[in-house]
Design an enzyme around this catalytic site. Structure first.
Site, PDB file in Angstrom:
ATOM      1  N   GLY A  48      53.177 -21.456  59.356  1.00  0.00           N
ATOM      2  CA  GLY A  48      54.100 -20.367  59.104  1.00  0.00           C
ATOM      3  C   GLY A  48      53.946 -19.772  57.729  1.00  0.00           C
ATOM      4  N   CYS A  49      54.816 -20.197  56.825  1.00  0.00           N
ATOM      5  CA  CYS A  49      54.868 -19.554  55.509  1.00  0.00           C
ATOM      6  C   CYS A  49      53.655 -19.864  54.636  1.00  0.00           C
ATOM      7  CB  CYS A  49      56.165 -19.949  54.808  1.00  0.00           C
ATOM      8  SG  CYS A  49      57.624 -19.336  55.685  1.00  0.00           S
ATOM      9  N   VAL A  50      53.048 -21.040  54.797  1.00  0.00           N
ATOM     10  CA  VAL A  50      51.829 -21.345  54.032  1.00  0.00           C
ATOM     11  C   VAL A  50      50.692 -20.435  54.491  1.00  0.00           C
ATOM     12  CG1 VAL A  50      50.044 -23.086  53.631  1.00  0.00           C
ATOM     13  CG2 VAL A  50      52.465 -23.710  53.455  1.00  0.00           C
TER      14      VAL A  50
END
Length: 211
Positions: free
Chosen positions: A150-152
């Site tokens: 996701g955010c990584v």
């Protein structure tokens, strides 16, 4: 299968290494309690990744590198989360004032360290991060945090697109399932980032401190 995929990428001309630039920093993506507290809808088996990230943070600080943090925060009701908030109702845990949005133990920023507050997956989308890095002369990001898929991933991809070298630290990132973690790192390494082990990242930090 992953080895076959990696070999196939290389044979097709993917996966050239970017290396570390002249001025690296550590970027800690959403290392918060929502992924660690039982009963949280975002709970994931990421304790080892968090411990590795804490080691990376400590090494970065000891070497005098900038360490930057991101967190997700929404207004009550989550209107500022747009379609992302609608797509993933579990993001409601990040409404301002909720305890699950707090940083994990040992991973809190120190006074003077940059904290980027975001509403979407990428740490760059709608934030001042790119301007902050440019003003500080930073050209490389050692990226750790949650979650890998996701955010990584979104942050590493946008880092490349903004002209910063993304070095994603395998051991210091985590996800809900190991298969998600490995598949996304394989693809990141082929297209958007260098993927380093924790030991390789620590060596990179030591070398940066010695120059």
């Amino acid at each position: 299968m992953s080895e076959d995929l990696a070999a196939g990428y290389r044979a097709s001309g993917f996966g050239q290494g970017l290396g570390c630039g002249r001025s690296p920093a550590v970027l800690v993506v959403d290392l918060v309690r929502a992924y660690l507290v039982d009963g949280s809808p975002l709970r994931a088996p990421v304790e080892d990744a968090v411990a590795a990230a804490v080691s990376l943070i400590g090494a970065g600080r000891a070497a005098g590198l900038p360490v930057l943090f991101t967190r997700v925060s929404y207004q009550p009701g989550g209107a500022d989360g747009g379609l992302f908030r609608r797509k993933i109702p579990a993001l409601g845990v990040f409404e301002e004032g909720g305890p699950l949005g707090d940083f994990a133990e040992g991973a809190a920023p120190r006074p003077g360290e940059t904290v980027v507050t975001k509403q979407y997956a990428s740490s760059f989308h709608g934030t001042s991060l790119a301007a902050t890095l440019t003003t500080s002369g930073i050209d490389t990001l050692l990226i750790c945090g949650l979650t890998t898929s996701g955010c990584v991933r979104a942050t590493a991809t946008d880092a490349l697109q903004h002209g910063f070298r993304p070095l994603v630290v395998d051991d210091a990132c985590g996800d809900r399932d190991r298969r998600l973690h490995e598949a996304n790192l394989l693809d990141l390494g082929a297209k958007y980032a260098d993927v380093l082990s924790l030991d390789e990242a620590l060596t990179t930090i030591r070398e940066a401190a010695s120059t």
